[in-house]
Design an enzyme around this catalytic site. Structure first.
Site, PDB file in Angstrom:
ATOM      1  N   HIS A 185      -3.458   8.934   1.817  1.00  0.00           N
ATOM      2  CA  HIS A 185      -3.445   7.751   0.957  1.00  0.00           C
ATOM      3  C   HIS A 185      -4.855   7.435   0.458  1.00  0.00           C
ATOM      4  O   HIS A 185      -5.852   7.750   1.108  1.00  0.00           O
ATOM      5  CB  HIS A 185      -2.859   6.549   1.713  1.00  0.00           C
ATOM      6  CG  HIS A 185      -3.598   6.211   2.978  1.00  0.00           C
ATOM      7  ND1 HIS A 185      -4.211   4.996   3.187  1.00  0.00           N
ATOM      8  CD2 HIS A 185      -3.841   6.931   4.105  1.00  0.00           C
ATOM      9  CE1 HIS A 185      -4.786   4.973   4.390  1.00  0.00           C
ATOM     10  NE2 HIS A 185      -4.572   6.129   4.963  1.00  0.00           N
TER      11      HIS A 185
ATOM     12  N   HIS B 194       0.866  -1.170   0.000  1.00  0.00           N
ATOM     13  CA  HIS B 194       0.000   0.000   0.000  1.00  0.00           C
ATOM     14  C   HIS B 194       0.907   1.226   0.000  1.00  0.00           C
ATOM     15  O   HIS B 194       2.016   1.186   0.546  1.00  0.00           O
ATOM     16  CB  HIS B 194      -0.905  -0.023   1.239  1.00  0.00           C
ATOM     17  CG  HIS B 194      -1.939   1.049   1.240  1.00  0.00           C
ATOM     18  ND1 HIS B 194      -2.869   1.183   0.244  1.00  0.00           N
ATOM     19  CD2 HIS B 194      -2.191   2.054   2.124  1.00  0.00           C
ATOM     20  CE1 HIS B 194      -3.652   2.216   0.511  1.00  0.00           C
ATOM     21  NE2 HIS B 194      -3.252   2.768   1.642  1.00  0.00           N
TER      22      HIS B 194
ATOM     23  N   CYS C 283      -3.639   3.061  -5.217  1.00  0.00           N
ATOM     24  CA  CYS C 283      -2.989   3.884  -4.200  1.00  0.00           C
ATOM     25  C   CYS C 283      -1.599   4.346  -4.630  1.00  0.00           C
ATOM     26  O   CYS C 283      -1.163   5.453  -4.286  1.00  0.00           O
ATOM     27  CB  CYS C 283      -2.910   3.128  -2.885  1.00  0.00           C
ATOM     28  SG  CYS C 283      -1.992   1.565  -2.993  1.00  0.00           S
TER      29      CYS C 283
END
Length: 274
Positions: A156, A144, A236
């Site tokens: 994010h 991530h 992301c």
């Protein structure tokens, strides 16, 4: 004074205890889950975690047993209610355990006040504003990604229904169609309580980073808002790299597509050889 969401509550029923009011008569406060010596011993080592309870169950039914004590409101920055709520949700969901040494009441006060206030103690060592933050997903091949904006915060992109720590469905490799995502601004140590993250500006050799002022400005403007999420074009990593470089890049997608192309090519070669 009736408490409001995010107020620091000092409970004086049996000694001093500290809590944060979270509405509907409820509070969050630290509770002991393990200890090796007495609560008031300066050498005591123990494990504690955040717990939600009714204020009346902790302080009793008399209002004389507690009061609001936001004593740093004039000297520290008070966090937005949504930021406090997000921190509480993450700490409860992830069941974050603190290992402490010293007097429990003092540490309890510290944690509660950190929920209400921003302060420089939350800075993440080794990270500078504008840096890309990689959060590997345990046992998986992808990570991530977010952008560090200072004071302990990372901005994010996640899928709309994702609010947990890295490794959940919030990771960049879940789902291939365009869906509604959400841009969170989280304290990095709360989103990734096991501290499994690192600064990784690996694309700097290929792309010119933008001025830090504009990275932070754009990141903060997009925080707390819905945002398109697509595995192949806006995951992301695309989101984070676009903030840093003005160009969205995802090495994870590129590697996955290359792997698929290799499998397809190998299959076609095998078929034609039969």
């Amino acid at each position: 004074m009736e408490p409001k969401y995010g107020d620091v509550i000092k409970i004086t029923l049996q000694g001093d205890a500290w809590a944060l009011y979270v509405d509907n008569g409820e509070i969050v406060h630290l509770v002991l889950i393990d200890e090796s010596s007495g609560t008031n011993s300066a050498s005591a080592k123990r494990k504690v975690m955040l717990k939600k309870d009714l204020l009346s169950e902790v302080a009793g039914n008399s209002k004389s047993n507690y009061h609001v004590e936001n004593k740093y409101d004039g000297s520290l920055h008070i966090r937005e209610t949504r930021a406090i709520q997000r921190s509480v949700d993450l700490l409860l969901k992830n069941q974050v355990i603190y290992e402490i040494e010293g007097i429990f009441e003092q540490y309890s006060q510290l944690i509660v006040e950190q929920l209400r206030y921003d302060n420089t103690d939350m800075e993440c060592s080794g990270a500078n504003p504008g840096d890309l933050i990689e959060m590997p997903s345990p046992g998986l091949l992808y990570s991530h990604w977010g952008v560090y904006v200072g004071n302990g915060y990372v901005v994010h992109l996640v899928k709309e229904d994702s609010m947990g720590s890295s490794g959940s469905s919030s990771s960049s490799s879940s789902g291939s169609s365009s869906v509604t995502g959400y841009v969170w601004k989280d304290r990095l140590t709360e989103y990734v309580p096991d501290k499994n993250y690192k600064v990784n500006n690996k694309y700097d050799k290929n792309y010119q980073p933008r001025d830090v002022i504009y990275i932070i400005k754009d990141a903060n403007e997009q925080a707390w808002k819905e945002h398109k999420y697509n595995l192949l074009t806006m995951n992301c990593e695309h989101f984070a790299t676009k903030l840093r470089y003005s160009t969205g890049v995802s090495g994870q997608v590129q590697m996955a597509l290359s792997a698929v192309a290799g499998i397809v090519g190998s299959s076609s070669f095998s078929s034609s050889s039969i």
